[in-house]
Design a protein around this motif. Structure first.
Motif, PDB file in Angstrom:
ATOM      1  N   GLN A  55       0.837  -1.190   0.000  1.00  0.00           N
ATOM      2  CA  GLN A  55       0.000   0.000   0.000  1.00  0.00           C
ATOM      3  C   GLN A  55       0.877   1.246   0.000  1.00  0.00           C
ATOM      4  N   VAL A  56       0.555   2.207  -0.850  1.00  0.00           N
ATOM      5  CA  VAL A  56       1.225   3.508  -0.830  1.00  0.00           C
ATOM      6  C   VAL A  56       0.361   4.431   0.025  1.00  0.00           C
ATOM      7  N   VAL A  57       0.896   4.867   1.163  1.00  0.00           N
ATOM      8  CA  VAL A  57       0.088   5.670   2.083  1.00  0.00           C
ATOM      9  C   VAL A  57       0.478   7.145   2.082  1.00  0.00           C
ATOM     10  N   SER A  58       1.653   7.473   1.528  1.00  0.00           N
ATOM     11  CA  SER A  58       2.044   8.877   1.460  1.00  0.00           C
ATOM     12  C   SER A  58       3.136   9.038   0.412  1.00  0.00           C
ATOM     13  N   LEU A  59       3.232  10.251  -0.135  1.00  0.00           N
ATOM     14  CA  LEU A  59       4.219  10.539  -1.175  1.00  0.00           C
ATOM     15  C   LEU A  59       4.873  11.887  -0.869  1.00  0.00           C
ATOM     16  N   VAL A  60       6.202  11.918  -0.925  1.00  0.00           N
ATOM     17  CA  VAL A  60       6.957  13.153  -0.715  1.00  0.00           C
ATOM     18  C   VAL A  60       7.635  13.516  -2.037  1.00  0.00           C
ATOM     19  N   ARG A  61       7.330  14.713  -2.520  1.00  0.00           N
ATOM     20  CA  ARG A  61       7.910  15.169  -3.779  1.00  0.00           C
ATOM     21  C   ARG A  61       8.516  16.541  -3.546  1.00  0.00           C
ATOM     22  N   GLY A  62       9.847  16.580  -3.514  1.00  0.00           N
ATOM     23  CA  GLY A  62      10.530  17.837  -3.231  1.00  0.00           C
ATOM     24  C   GLY A  62      10.237  18.277  -1.813  1.00  0.00           C
ATOM     25  N   GLU A  63       9.703  19.504  -1.679  1.00  0.00           N
ATOM     26  CA  GLU A  63       9.387  20.047  -0.367  1.00  0.00           C
ATOM     27  C   GLU A  63       7.938  19.776   0.047  1.00  0.00           C
ATOM     28  N   SER A  64       7.172  19.198  -0.854  1.00  0.00           N
ATOM     29  CA  SER A  64       5.750  18.974  -0.544  1.00  0.00           C
ATOM     30  C   SER A  64       5.497  17.515  -0.194  1.00  0.00           C
ATOM     31  N   GLN A  65       4.501  17.319   0.681  1.00  0.00           N
ATOM     32  CA  GLN A  65       4.110  15.973   1.076  1.00  0.00           C
ATOM     33  C   GLN A  65       2.638  15.770   0.737  1.00  0.00           C
ATOM     34  N   ARG A  66       2.317  14.597   0.220  1.00  0.00           N
ATOM     35  CA  ARG A  66       0.946  14.287  -0.177  1.00  0.00           C
ATOM     36  C   ARG A  66       0.457  13.059   0.588  1.00  0.00           C
ATOM     37  N   PRO A  67      -0.108  13.274   1.774  1.00  0.00           N
ATOM     38  CA  PRO A  67      -0.716  12.128   2.450  1.00  0.00           C
ATOM     39  C   PRO A  67      -1.855  11.581   1.606  1.00  0.00           C
ATOM     40  N   PHE A  68      -1.909  10.289   1.481  1.00  0.00           N
ATOM     41  CA  PHE A  68      -2.954   9.607   0.726  1.00  0.00           C
ATOM     42  C   PHE A  68      -3.013  10.107  -0.721  1.00  0.00           C
ATOM     43  N   PRO A  69      -1.954   9.868  -1.503  1.00  0.00           N
ATOM     44  CA  PRO A  69      -1.983  10.270  -2.911  1.00  0.00           C
ATOM     45  C   PRO A  69      -3.073   9.508  -3.653  1.00  0.00           C
ATOM     46  N   THR A  70      -3.683  10.154  -4.637  1.00  0.00           N
ATOM     47  CA  THR A  70      -4.755   9.501  -5.385  1.00  0.00           C
ATOM     48  C   THR A  70      -4.192   8.355  -6.224  1.00  0.00           C
ATOM     49  N   ALA A  71      -5.069   7.455  -6.621  1.00  0.00           N
ATOM     50  CA  ALA A  71      -4.642   6.291  -7.401  1.00  0.00           C
ATOM     51  C   ALA A  71      -4.088   6.695  -8.758  1.00  0.00           C
ATOM     52  N   PHE A  72      -4.446   7.905  -9.238  1.00  0.00           N
ATOM     53  CA  PHE A  72      -4.017   8.324 -10.569  1.00  0.00           C
ATOM     54  C   PHE A  72      -2.775   9.209 -10.534  1.00  0.00           C
ATOM     55  N   THR A  73      -2.213   9.423  -9.341  1.00  0.00           N
ATOM     56  CA  THR A  73      -0.987  10.209  -9.242  1.00  0.00           C
ATOM     57  C   THR A  73       0.138   9.509  -9.998  1.00  0.00           C
ATOM     58  N   VAL A  74       0.820  10.262 -10.900  1.00  0.00           N
ATOM     59  CA  VAL A  74       1.915   9.691 -11.691  1.00  0.00           C
ATOM     60  C   VAL A  74       3.211   9.828 -10.905  1.00  0.00           C
ATOM     61  N   LEU A  75       3.932   8.720 -10.757  1.00  0.00           N
ATOM     62  CA  LEU A  75       5.187   8.719 -10.017  1.00  0.00           C
ATOM     63  C   LEU A  75       6.303   9.338 -10.865  1.00  0.00           C
ATOM     64  N   GLN A  76       7.193  10.070 -10.166  1.00  0.00           N
ATOM     65  CA  GLN A  76       8.315  10.708 -10.838  1.00  0.00           C
ATOM     66  C   GLN A  76       9.619  10.297 -10.182  1.00  0.00           C
ATOM     67  N   ALA A  77      10.661  10.356 -10.944  1.00  0.00           N
ATOM     68  CA  ALA A  77      11.989  10.075 -10.394  1.00  0.00           C
ATOM     69  C   ALA A  77      12.276  11.055  -9.264  1.00  0.00           C
ATOM     70  N   GLY A  78      12.807  10.545  -8.158  1.00  0.00           N
ATOM     71  CA  GLY A  78      13.096  11.377  -7.005  1.00  0.00           C
ATOM     72  C   GLY A  78      12.002  11.346  -5.949  1.00  0.00           C
ATOM     73  N   ASP A  79      10.816  10.821  -6.312  1.00  0.00           N
ATOM     74  CA  ASP A  79       9.734  10.711  -5.323  1.00  0.00           C
ATOM     75  C   ASP A  79      10.143   9.780  -4.188  1.00  0.00           C
ATOM     76  N   VAL A  80       9.712  10.126  -3.000  1.00  0.00           N
ATOM     77  CA  VAL A  80       9.880   9.244  -1.845  1.00  0.00           C
ATOM     78  C   VAL A  80       8.495   8.742  -1.454  1.00  0.00           C
ATOM     79  N   LEU A  81       8.351   7.422  -1.417  1.00  0.00           N
ATOM     80  CA  LEU A  81       7.068   6.811  -1.079  1.00  0.00           C
ATOM     81  C   LEU A  81       7.135   6.194   0.316  1.00  0.00           C
ATOM     82  N   ILE A  82       6.083   6.392   1.075  1.00  0.00           N
ATOM     83  CA  ILE A  82       5.925   5.646   2.326  1.00  0.00           C
ATOM     84  C   ILE A  82       4.975   4.507   2.018  1.00  0.00           C
ATOM     85  N   VAL A  83       5.473   3.290   2.118  1.00  0.00           N
ATOM     86  CA  VAL A  83       4.684   2.119   1.746  1.00  0.00           C
ATOM     87  C   VAL A  83       4.513   1.207   2.949  1.00  0.00           C
ATOM     88  N   GLU A  84       3.382   0.532   2.978  1.00  0.00           N
ATOM     89  CA  GLU A  84       3.115  -0.494   3.988  1.00  0.00           C
ATOM     90  C   GLU A  84       3.202  -1.835   3.282  1.00  0.00           C
TER      91      GLU A  84
END
Length: 616
Positions: free
Chosen positions: A268-297
């Motif tokens: 499960q992807v429960v949060s996404l950190v992109r640069g200085e911004s954090q996206r708790p509960f990213p939507t299913a359609f969020t496109v992943l980019q190089a450099g993204d940090v994912l918090i996964v369960e």
């Protein structure tokens, strides 16, 4: 309080006073076999009790014991209609904030444990006298957890007393619990007049008061401090089962969507950190980019597979906290699975929580211990505490559909803004309904159904809430077992059991036999639904009363009180089941507190019945 016709039992229902018990007839054997099979299935718990009730009814109908035209008459019984109406009214009382008025002062009771238990149990008992027992308990669960956390004390010392108090309060009025309605229904058929709104009150209040005092000054001391604040916080130790991973330039996952990772079972992807911004509960359609940090369960095996296949870099998870998964719109919430929840017996993967409800399941706690097995395969049980993550509206919507109750801490000043008019209108309609039923202006079923309908028409409750508030399994159980209970009488089965009990207690005082009936009913209620216990034992109690030439009212009230006294097990009543997970209780904890409680119920209840109703 006894009516002049208290002993006017119709000849067709009277118990023969001579001769030893005759050999059983075929219809009696069928009834006894069906009831025994139903009891086994109730205790087994594999099938829900409404299904068991329907099987029992169909068995007796197909074998000719219950006539086909009479099989489903139980659905039109006033007791069934009244239970449905009371459930709707209970929901309206909660929605408009009326019940919160009774709760507002609990935050000022101080930290003295006995005072806290006394105040909270008294409020729960009062609420349970006018609304659904489980509903009254559900209102108080978050309040109890809040008070326990403020005092740095285990919530386990509060939750079981609250569950028991909800049962005690239910026995004080006609509408407080289904067994009272069943007993009233039976009295109407037997003597031509049902009990009124407060016929149960003198005995019920005495028993409830004694029980609440026991819980406040002794009962809570018998409970283990099994779930401390640290144990509850165990669900929130994200580092135990979450990991941060980074997508490097070379990762094949760059350019894919979050939903593509969700297709990997157990991740499960429960949060996404992109640069200085954090996206708790990213939507299913969020496109992943190089450099993204994912918090996964994920489990260790699945995490290894994900890292290798996705060419990911482990970042380390020592800094993962609940705050990283929350925002103004996204939150973590603890919820408890109720006994009637449709998710009982299902797993997270079969429910597809993310796809259907837009929430993630983060952790599961059972009896105070977090499950270490894979969450995707763990099958939910009643009383489980779930830690879920997602947008607040999604969680609220999911709880209603999934049959779960929130355990989140909340403010104790909880009357919704702008609800004063609705609150007063709801309370006024409810009081008029009670008055109309009390003075026999309208039958109870008609009075409360009219009140529920008026609340709907005045938009004090919406149509969806009406249907969601009705516990359909309870209604089906009542409607199916009413003909089964009637068959126990009509075939002479109740006579047979009554003769056996009278033979074993020959020469005993009426009071002693009354106590035996109470104990038998209580033991039955500890292992099956209390309504089912009342439907089975009430016909037998009437026959015993007739055999002793005693007051049938005394024995009917005894059954009503005893059927509402399921204190020895977590399976006897939904309230007991509901607190098992949040309190971290074991099966043995119930009888440690419940056995003295049942002794108190008999010790106070039997003399009060004799005093109020008379034994002869």
């Amino acid at each position: 309080m006894r009516a002049a016709y208290a002993h006017a039992i119709p000849p067709s229902l009277q118990l023969p006073k001579s001769s030893p018990v005759a050999s059983m007839t075929t219809p009696q054997l069928l009834v006894f076999a069906t009831l025994f099979g139903a009891l086994v299935l109730f205790v087994w718990g594999k099938w829900r009790y409404d299904v068991v009730g329907m099987l029992a009814l169909l068995t007796l109908t197909l074998t000719g014991v219950v006539k086909g035209n009479d099989a489903f008459k139980g659905f039109s019984e006033p007791a069934v209609i009244t239970v449905a109406a009371v459930l709707v009214i209970s929901q309206a009382l909660q929605k408009t904030g009326l019940v919160n008025v009774l709760v507002r002062g609990l935050g000022r009771v101080g930290n003295n444990m006995s005072v806290q238990v006394l105040a909270m149990c008294a409020v729960v008992a009062l609420l349970s006298s006018i609304m659904n027992n489980v509903g009254a308990l559900a209102i108080m669960l978050p309040v109890a957890i809040t008070l326990a956390n403020r005092a740095g004390r285990s919530a386990s010392t509060l939750l079981m007393p609250l569950a028991f108090a909800s049962l005690l309060g239910g026995m004080t009025t006609l509408i407080g619990t289904p067994p009272n309605l069943i007993i009233s229904n039976l009295r109407r058929d037997l003597l031509g007049e049902a009990y009124n709104m407060f016929s149960f009150t003198p005995v019920g209040v005495a028993v409830a008061a004694a029980g609440v005092l026991y819980l406040a000054f002794l009962g809570w001391r018998l409970l283990p401090q099994r779930v401390s604040g640290e144990n509850r916080a165990d669900l929130y130790r994200m580092a135990d089962y979450m990991t941060e991973v980074r997508l490097p330039e070379s990762s094949p996952l760059a350019g894919q969507r979050v939903m593509d990772l969700g297709k990997v079972e157990g991740v499960q992807v429960v949060s996404l950190v992109r640069g200085e911004s954090q996206r708790p509960f990213p939507t299913a359609f969020t496109v992943l980019q190089a450099g993204d940090v994912l918090i996964v369960e994920a489990t260790a095996a699945k995490l290894t597979e994900l890292v290798e296949d996705g060419q990911l870099t482990l970042v380390g998870n020592e800094k993962i906290t609940p705050e990283q998964l929350a925002s103004d719109d996204v939150t973590l919430a603890e919820v408890v699975v109720t006994a009637l929840s449709p998710i009982v017996g299902q797993s997270a993967v079969s429910l597809r929580l993310r796809q259907r409800f837009n929430i993630n399941l983060i952790a599961v706690s059972r009896q105070g211990q977090r499950l270490r097995e894979r969450l995707v395969n763990a099958k939910f049980k009643a009383g489980d505490v779930l830690l879920v993550h997602g947008p607040r509206p999604s969680i609220d919507e999911a709880l209603s559909t999934l049959g779960c109750l929130p355990l989140r801490e909340r403010a104790l000043d909880m009357v919704p803004a702008g609800q004063t008019r609705k609150m007063l209108l709801t309370g006024g309609i409810f009081l008029v309904a009670i008055l109309a039923a009390t003075v026999n202006l309208l039958p109870v079923a008609v009075s409360f159904t009219a009140a529920a309908t008026l609340m709907l028409l005045l938009r004090l409750i919406n149509l969806r809430d009406v249907y969601e508030s009705i516990e359909w399994p309870i209604l089906v159980l009542l409607a199916t077992l009413i003909p089964v209970g009637a068959a126990l009488s009509s075939t002479g089965g109740a006579n047979l059991i009554a003769e056996t009990i009278l033979g074993l207690t020959d020469g005993w005082p009426v009071m002693a036999v009354l106590v035996v009936v109470m104990i038998l009913t209580m033991n039955l209620s500890d292992i099956i639904n209390n309504a089912a216990a009342a439907l089975i034992t009430a016909p037998i109690a009437i026959k015993i009363a007739q055999g002793l030439d005693a007051n049938p009212d005394a024995f009917l009230i005894a059954v009503a009180v005893a059927a509402s006294s399921a204190f020895l097990t977590p399976i006897g009543h939904q309230s007991n089941t509901l607190v098992m997970g949040p309190g971290g209780y074991k099966f043995s904890d119930y009888w440690k507190v419940g056995l003295p409680m049942e002794i108190i119920v008999v010790a106070v209840g039997a003399p009060m019945i004799a005093l109020v109703w008379g034994l002869s």
